[in-house]
Design a protein around this motif. Structure first.
Motif, PDB file in Angstrom:
ATOM      1  N   PRO A 164       0.393  72.064  -0.783  1.00  0.00           N
ATOM      2  CA  PRO A 164       0.540  70.668  -1.214  1.00  0.00           C
ATOM      3  C   PRO A 164       0.328  69.688  -0.071  1.00  0.00           C
ATOM      4  CG  PRO A 164       2.697  71.624  -0.877  1.00  0.00           C
ATOM      5  CD  PRO A 164       1.691  72.725  -0.622  1.00  0.00           C
ATOM      6  N   GLN A 165       0.224  68.408  -0.424  1.00  0.00           N
ATOM      7  CA  GLN A 165       0.088  67.358   0.590  1.00  0.00           C
ATOM      8  C   GLN A 165       1.319  67.312   1.475  1.00  0.00           C
ATOM      9  OE1 GLN A 165      -1.056  63.534  -0.972  1.00  0.00           O
ATOM     10  NE2 GLN A 165      -0.167  62.439   0.732  1.00  0.00           N
ATOM     11  N   ASP A 166       2.495  67.407   0.862  1.00  0.00           N
ATOM     12  CA  ASP A 166       3.757  67.472   1.602  1.00  0.00           C
ATOM     13  C   ASP A 166       4.130  68.947   1.770  1.00  0.00           C
ATOM     14  OD1 ASP A 166       6.332  67.465   2.538  1.00  0.00           O
ATOM     15  OD2 ASP A 166       7.080  65.969   1.123  1.00  0.00           O
ATOM     16  N   PRO A 167       4.275  69.436   2.990  1.00  0.00           N
ATOM     17  CA  PRO A 167       4.574  70.863   3.189  1.00  0.00           C
ATOM     18  C   PRO A 167       5.840  71.334   2.473  1.00  0.00           C
ATOM     19  CG  PRO A 167       3.969  69.832   5.270  1.00  0.00           C
ATOM     20  CD  PRO A 167       4.113  68.721   4.274  1.00  0.00           C
ATOM     21  N   ALA A 168       6.799  70.430   2.236  1.00  0.00           N
ATOM     22  CA  ALA A 168       8.024  70.769   1.498  1.00  0.00           C
ATOM     23  C   ALA A 168       8.720  71.986   2.098  1.00  0.00           C
ATOM     24  CB  ALA A 168       7.704  71.002   0.021  1.00  0.00           C
ATOM     25  N   LEU A 169       8.930  71.959   3.410  1.00  0.00           N
ATOM     26  CA  LEU A 169       9.614  73.068   4.071  1.00  0.00           C
ATOM     27  C   LEU A 169      11.122  72.947   3.875  1.00  0.00           C
ATOM     28  CD1 LEU A 169       7.621  73.195   7.434  1.00  0.00           C
ATOM     29  CD2 LEU A 169       7.151  74.396   5.284  1.00  0.00           C
ATOM     30  N   ARG A 170      11.788  74.082   3.827  1.00  0.00           N
ATOM     31  CA  ARG A 170      13.243  74.118   3.695  1.00  0.00           C
ATOM     32  C   ARG A 170      13.882  74.202   5.074  1.00  0.00           C
ATOM     33  NH1 ARG A 170      14.673  76.706  -1.617  1.00  0.00           N
ATOM     34  NH2 ARG A 170      16.549  77.487  -0.576  1.00  0.00           N
ATOM     35  N   ASP A 171      15.106  73.712   5.184  1.00  0.00           N
ATOM     36  CA  ASP A 171      15.816  73.847   6.450  1.00  0.00           C
ATOM     37  C   ASP A 171      15.911  75.316   6.830  1.00  0.00           C
ATOM     38  OD1 ASP A 171      16.208  71.135   6.587  1.00  0.00           O
ATOM     39  OD2 ASP A 171      18.203  71.196   5.666  1.00  0.00           O
ATOM     40  N   GLY A 172      15.669  75.594   8.099  1.00  0.00           N
ATOM     41  CA  GLY A 172      15.714  76.973   8.562  1.00  0.00           C
ATOM     42  C   GLY A 172      14.594  77.238   9.539  1.00  0.00           C
ATOM     43  N   THR A 173      14.273  78.485   9.723  1.00  0.00           N
ATOM     44  CA  THR A 173      13.242  78.873  10.681  1.00  0.00           C
ATOM     45  C   THR A 173      11.868  78.948  10.004  1.00  0.00           C
ATOM     46  OG1 THR A 173      13.481  81.248  10.269  1.00  0.00           O
ATOM     47  CG2 THR A 173      14.932  80.253  11.924  1.00  0.00           C
ATOM     48  N   ILE A 174      10.871  79.044  10.823  1.00  0.00           N
ATOM     49  CA  ILE A 174       9.516  79.207  10.315  1.00  0.00           C
ATOM     50  C   ILE A 174       9.406  80.521   9.550  1.00  0.00           C
ATOM     51  CG2 ILE A 174       7.123  79.632  11.005  1.00  0.00           C
ATOM     52  CD1 ILE A 174       7.485  77.589  13.215  1.00  0.00           C
ATOM     53  N   ARG A 175      10.010  81.577  10.081  1.00  0.00           N
ATOM     54  CA  ARG A 175       9.969  82.874   9.420  1.00  0.00           C
ATOM     55  C   ARG A 175      10.551  82.777   8.005  1.00  0.00           C
ATOM     56  NH1 ARG A 175      10.103  87.646  11.988  1.00  0.00           N
ATOM     57  NH2 ARG A 175      11.107  86.695  13.815  1.00  0.00           N
ATOM     58  N   GLU A 176      11.676  82.109   7.877  1.00  0.00           N
ATOM     59  CA  GLU A 176      12.332  81.977   6.576  1.00  0.00           C
ATOM     60  C   GLU A 176      11.462  81.213   5.587  1.00  0.00           C
ATOM     61  OE1 GLU A 176      16.991  82.004   8.153  1.00  0.00           O
ATOM     62  OE2 GLU A 176      15.882  80.109   7.911  1.00  0.00           O
ATOM     63  N   LEU A 181       9.229  70.646  14.179  1.00  0.00           N
ATOM     64  CA  LEU A 181       7.768  70.751  14.120  1.00  0.00           C
ATOM     65  C   LEU A 181       7.109  69.392  13.939  1.00  0.00           C
ATOM     66  CD1 LEU A 181       7.385  73.858  11.774  1.00  0.00           C
ATOM     67  CD2 LEU A 181       7.421  73.807  14.288  1.00  0.00           C
ATOM     68  N   SER A 182       5.886  69.292  14.434  1.00  0.00           N
ATOM     69  CA  SER A 182       5.061  68.109  14.176  1.00  0.00           C
ATOM     70  C   SER A 182       4.466  68.208  12.774  1.00  0.00           C
ATOM     71  CB  SER A 182       3.944  68.011  15.213  1.00  0.00           C
ATOM     72  OG  SER A 182       3.025  69.081  15.033  1.00  0.00           O
ATOM     73  N   GLY A 183       3.816  67.132  12.336  1.00  0.00           N
ATOM     74  CA  GLY A 183       3.202  67.150  11.008  1.00  0.00           C
ATOM     75  C   GLY A 183       2.145  68.229  10.872  1.00  0.00           C
ATOM     76  N   GLY A 184       1.309  68.361  11.896  1.00  0.00           N
ATOM     77  CA  GLY A 184       0.259  69.382  11.849  1.00  0.00           C
ATOM     78  C   GLY A 184       0.828  70.790  11.853  1.00  0.00           C
ATOM     79  N   GLU A 185       1.886  71.003  12.653  1.00  0.00           N
ATOM     80  CA  GLU A 185       2.513  72.327  12.697  1.00  0.00           C
ATOM     81  C   GLU A 185       3.167  72.664  11.361  1.00  0.00           C
ATOM     82  OE1 GLU A 185       3.680  72.520  17.462  1.00  0.00           O
ATOM     83  OE2 GLU A 185       5.058  71.604  16.007  1.00  0.00           O
ATOM     84  N   ALA A 186       3.808  71.667  10.743  1.00  0.00           N
ATOM     85  CA  ALA A 186       4.449  71.897   9.443  1.00  0.00           C
ATOM     86  C   ALA A 186       3.411  72.297   8.395  1.00  0.00           C
ATOM     87  CB  ALA A 186       5.202  70.644   9.000  1.00  0.00           C
ATOM     88  N   GLN A 187       2.241  71.660   8.442  1.00  0.00           N
ATOM     89  CA  GLN A 187       1.205  72.002   7.479  1.00  0.00           C
ATOM     90  C   GLN A 187       0.659  73.405   7.733  1.00  0.00           C
ATOM     91  OE1 GLN A 187       0.455  71.569   4.434  1.00  0.00           O
ATOM     92  NE2 GLN A 187      -0.215  69.442   4.597  1.00  0.00           N
ATOM     93  N   ARG A 188       0.650  73.827   8.983  1.00  0.00           N
ATOM     94  CA  ARG A 188       0.229  75.192   9.297  1.00  0.00           C
ATOM     95  C   ARG A 188       1.212  76.205   8.719  1.00  0.00           C
ATOM     96  NH1 ARG A 188      -3.516  75.745  13.542  1.00  0.00           N
ATOM     97  NH2 ARG A 188      -4.203  73.732  14.358  1.00  0.00           N
ATOM     98  N   SER A 214      -1.574  63.087   5.145  1.00  0.00           N
ATOM     99  CA  SER A 214      -0.487  62.436   5.892  1.00  0.00           C
ATOM    100  C   SER A 214      -0.534  62.744   7.385  1.00  0.00           C
ATOM    101  CB  SER A 214       0.867  62.882   5.319  1.00  0.00           C
ATOM    102  OG  SER A 214       1.006  64.290   5.411  1.00  0.00           O
ATOM    103  N   LEU A 215      -1.634  63.327   7.852  1.00  0.00           N
ATOM    104  CA  LEU A 215      -1.724  63.730   9.254  1.00  0.00           C
ATOM    105  C   LEU A 215      -2.520  62.734  10.083  1.00  0.00           C
ATOM    106  CD1 LEU A 215      -2.479  67.546   8.794  1.00  0.00           C
ATOM    107  CD2 LEU A 215      -0.253  66.416   8.993  1.00  0.00           C
ATOM    108  N   ASP A 216      -2.249  62.710  11.378  1.00  0.00           N
ATOM    109  CA  ASP A 216      -3.047  61.869  12.272  1.00  0.00           C
ATOM    110  C   ASP A 216      -4.404  62.539  12.472  1.00  0.00           C
ATOM    111  OD1 ASP A 216      -3.040  63.682  14.660  1.00  0.00           O
ATOM    112  OD2 ASP A 216      -0.887  63.275  14.634  1.00  0.00           O
ATOM    113  N   PRO A 217      -5.393  61.798  13.011  1.00  0.00           N
ATOM    114  CA  PRO A 217      -6.762  62.346  13.126  1.00  0.00           C
ATOM    115  C   PRO A 217      -6.841  63.666  13.879  1.00  0.00           C
ATOM    116  CG  PRO A 217      -6.792  59.978  13.471  1.00  0.00           C
ATOM    117  CD  PRO A 217      -5.343  60.370  13.391  1.00  0.00           C
ATOM    118  N   ASP A 218      -6.062  63.824  14.959  1.00  0.00           N
ATOM    119  CA  ASP A 218      -6.115  65.069  15.733  1.00  0.00           C
ATOM    120  C   ASP A 218      -5.592  66.241  14.907  1.00  0.00           C
ATOM    121  OD1 ASP A 218      -7.166  63.756  17.903  1.00  0.00           O
ATOM    122  OD2 ASP A 218      -5.241  63.493  18.918  1.00  0.00           O
TER     123      ASP A 218
END
Length: 227
Positions: free
Chosen positions: A10-22, A60-67, A89-93
């Motif tokens: 999705p456009q919004d990564p919608a990550l849950r509180d916790g670690t990347i692994r989770e 995480l940054s916006g780009g990292e969250a999308q990854r 929703s990300l910056d050009p870089d």
């Protein structure tokens, strides 16, 4: 079954509180399935987040969250990826990084990706086939160049129509129709209509259409003076 064959980013990564692994493993875990640590590490390496498995997503940054969102989708190994404006929703870089990542992921697999975007430049950069939707209907379909040329042809048609309306008004105001015997005004309208039709049917690029229209209008004027 559908959720394991089709993955959504999705456009919004919608990550849950916790670690990347989770977050990456949440889909399988909700179905009572486990994911091998090596699988998680491999996915994170693919999305350039190697060694980040235990990092909190809040940092995480916006780009990292999308990854992370992309890795979360890939963990079920879907056949089709649906991407809903994943870089909006990300910056050009960060946008450039995500585009490069998607291009690499798709080039290295047989997956089909359907990406929704309003960014024409992004379409030109990463798409190999385009479906343009206007008001909920398919407007045009083809390669990026084909769809772009059709759009330009429609601009030509709209410009020609405006020229017809303005030109007729100008002709009448100056009473040129009477001075030229009426044939010029009629020829002017016919030539513009024909040029617009040619542009729409054959997707002639805008600059070339302008040259063709100018030549045809000049010929019509010359013919009217001969009479």
């Amino acid at each position: 079954m559908l959720r394991t064959r089709v993955g959504l980013v999705p456009q919004d990564p919608a990550l849950r509180d916790g670690t990347i692994r989770e977050n990456v493993t949440i889909g399988p875990r909700l179905r009572g399935e486990s994911v091998e640590p090596g699988r998680v590490a491999s996915l994170l390496e693919r999305v350039d987040l190697g060694g980040y498995a235990d990092r909190q997503v809040a940092a995480l940054s916006g780009g990292e969250a999308q990854r992370v969102a992309i890795a979360r989708t890939l963990v079920v190994d879907p056949e089709v990826l649906l991407l809903d404006e994943p870089t909006a929703s990300l910056d050009p870089d960060a946008q450039a990084e995500i585009e490069a990542l998607l291009a690499e992921l798709l080039a290295s697999s047989d997956r089909t990706a359907v990406l929704v975007t309003h960014d024409q430049a992004q379409v030109d950069r990463i798409a190999d086939r385009v479906v343009r939707v206007v008001d909920g209907r398919i407007h045009s379909e083809g390669t990026p160049q084909e769809v772009l040329l059709k759009g330009l042809a429609q601009v030509v048609a709209a410009t020609a129509l405006a020229a017809v309306v303005l030109g007729l008004s100008y002709v009448r105001n100056l009473d040129l129709e009477r001075e030229l015997g009426g044939s010029f005004a009629r020829g002017f309208v016919q030539v513009l209509a024909m040029g617009a039709l040619i542009g729409v049917l054959f997707s002639i690029p805008l600059p070339f259409s302008g040259v063709v229209l100018a030549a045809m209008i000049g010929y019509a004027a010359w013919e009217s003076r001969k009479r």
